[in-house]
Design a protein around this motif. Structure first.
Motif, PDB file in Angstrom:
ATOM      1  N   HIS A  61       0.828  -1.208   0.000  1.00 27.04           N
ATOM      2  CA  HIS A  61       0.000   0.000   0.000  1.00 27.04           C
ATOM      3  C   HIS A  61       0.869   1.267   0.000  1.00 27.04           C
ATOM      4  O   HIS A  61       0.448   2.292  -0.527  1.00 27.04           O
ATOM      5  N   PRO A 136      -5.684   4.521   4.516  1.00 26.04           N
ATOM      6  CA  PRO A 136      -6.329   3.631   5.502  1.00 26.04           C
ATOM      7  C   PRO A 136      -5.764   2.210   5.454  1.00 26.04           C
ATOM      8  O   PRO A 136      -5.521   1.599   6.504  1.00 26.04           O
ATOM      9  N   ASN A 137      -5.532   1.677   4.260  1.00 23.58           N
ATOM     10  CA  ASN A 137      -4.964   0.328   4.163  1.00 23.58           C
ATOM     11  C   ASN A 137      -3.533   0.275   4.699  1.00 23.58           C
ATOM     12  O   ASN A 137      -3.153  -0.670   5.400  1.00 23.58           O
ATOM     13  N   TYR A 139      -2.055   2.209   6.948  1.00 19.28           N
ATOM     14  CA  TYR A 139      -2.010   2.302   8.412  1.00 19.28           C
ATOM     15  C   TYR A 139      -2.681   1.099   9.069  1.00 19.28           C
ATOM     16  O   TYR A 139      -2.289   0.695  10.170  1.00 19.28           O
ATOM     17  N   PHE A 140      -3.680   0.535   8.397  1.00 21.75           N
ATOM     18  CA  PHE A 140      -4.316  -0.668   8.928  1.00 21.75           C
ATOM     19  C   PHE A 140      -3.291  -1.801   9.046  1.00 21.75           C
ATOM     20  O   PHE A 140      -3.160  -2.434  10.100  1.00 21.75           O
ATOM     21  N   HIS A 141      -2.565  -2.066   7.963  1.00 20.00           N
ATOM     22  CA  HIS A 141      -1.630  -3.198   7.991  1.00 20.00           C
ATOM     23  C   HIS A 141      -0.408  -2.902   8.871  1.00 20.00           C
ATOM     24  O   HIS A 141       0.094  -3.790   9.559  1.00 20.00           O
ATOM     25  N   THR A 143      -0.379  -0.938  11.556  1.00 22.84           N
ATOM     26  CA  THR A 143      -0.815  -1.020  12.954  1.00 22.84           C
ATOM     27  C   THR A 143      -1.045  -2.468  13.355  1.00 22.84           C
ATOM     28  O   THR A 143      -0.743  -2.862  14.496  1.00 22.84           O
ATOM     29  N   THR A 144      -1.575  -3.282  12.451  1.00 25.73           N
ATOM     30  CA  THR A 144      -1.792  -4.690  12.788  1.00 25.73           C
ATOM     31  C   THR A 144      -0.456  -5.391  13.016  1.00 25.73           C
ATOM     32  O   THR A 144      -0.313  -6.204  13.948  1.00 25.73           O
ATOM     33  N   TYR A 146       2.290  -3.956  14.088  1.00 27.07           N
ATOM     34  CA  TYR A 146       2.717  -3.428  15.396  1.00 27.07           C
ATOM     35  C   TYR A 146       1.969  -4.144  16.521  1.00 27.07           C
ATOM     36  O   TYR A 146       2.555  -4.540  17.526  1.00 27.07           O
ATOM     37  N   PHE A 161       5.759   4.066  16.604  1.00 27.64           N
ATOM     38  CA  PHE A 161       4.782   4.083  15.503  1.00 27.64           C
ATOM     39  C   PHE A 161       4.780   5.454  14.823  1.00 27.64           C
ATOM     40  O   PHE A 161       4.786   5.551  13.602  1.00 27.64           O
TER      41      PHE A 161
END
Lengths: 170, 170
Positions: A61, A136-137, A139-141, A143-144, A146, A161
């Motif tokens: 992403h 969004p994708n 930061y989603f991946h 954060t996941t 992390y 982060f």
């Protein structure tokens, strides 16, 4: 605010931060005497991707954000990594790729249309692609990834982060 | 791309999506016959915030993004929520607050400076505040809330995180 400023500095920094998490993951494994490769297969739910895939998706992403907004073909990465060294190498390659974009690469991008491969016949404007899909994708991946590390006891914190801020004096 | 487009549609949508996760959390608790309040105290690591605080932080970074970039004082929310009804009400209030911003509210915001309360004497440009602090924090806390739910078996999926896309025909 230029599309370059929205994409290049924040995403290259995020990928730099991810390398810090990897260092901390290795420190934790060393301290607890387990093979750090175990973490690459860790996941938060049985039907959610494991850490390795979260990191691959983070890279994807990131490179898609820069490439698609700028109207370029991103380099292909077939998700063949299996080791920490291999995924770290991919993170570095993608970071250097994103960092290579200049403000001139995004000239005219406000008017660009990004076709959606998973929805034939449909598209997003390049700015909408950035803000409704790529970021969004990304930061989603990230954060996941992390969260998987933190759930497994790795000493990552919020500062790892967010990373360095482009501060100014008041 | 206007600052309004970068802030108002994506953040109001994210807060709408969060309400969908709450509905799914309640469905899961009902199906498994446990009190859904249990989930509000769930966390992924003992030294990380529980779900309730992740949702409060998601609200905060959403309202801060709009308010600080526009140079307004955001409404105060003292983190007194204890129930699902209370946190759901806060999410709605914040979503309506963010949705109330018009393009005119962001006129001149490219040149605005956002002081950092946790770093006296230091500031970020409003666009840098958005892309280096507000959005990464917003997506960090929203994804962590999602991850806590998914880790606990709630049937949330990626589509519930990304939500509706502003599609165009090709």
């Amino acid at each position: 605010m230029s599309l370059h400023s929205q994409i290049v500095p924040p995403i290259t920094k995020l990928l730099t931060n991810v390398e810090t998490w990897i260092d901390l993951a290795h420190e934790h494994a060393s301290k607890k005497s387990f093979d750090p490769a175990v973490l690459l297969a860790a996941r938060l739910a049985p039907d959610q991707f494991p850490l390795l895939k979260q990191l691959q998706a983070t890279c994807d992403h990131g490179k898609f954000a820069a490439a698609r907004v700028a109207g370029k073909d991103p380099p292909k990465h077939p998700d063949t990594e299996q080791t920490w060294d291999e995924i770290r190498a991919r993170i570095r390659v993608v970071r250097e790729y994103v960092a290579s974009f200049t403000p001139a690469d995004f000239e005219g991008a406000e008017q660009r249309i990004v076709p959606l491969s998973f929805m034939p016949g449909k598209a997003l404007s390049a700015p909408d692609y950035l803000h409704h899909s790529a970021l969004p994708n990304l930061y989603f991946h990230a954060t996941t990834a992390y969260a998987i590390l933190r759930h497994n006891g790795v000493d990552v914190g919020k500062r790892h982060f967010i990373g360095a801020l482009p501060l100014r004096d008041l």
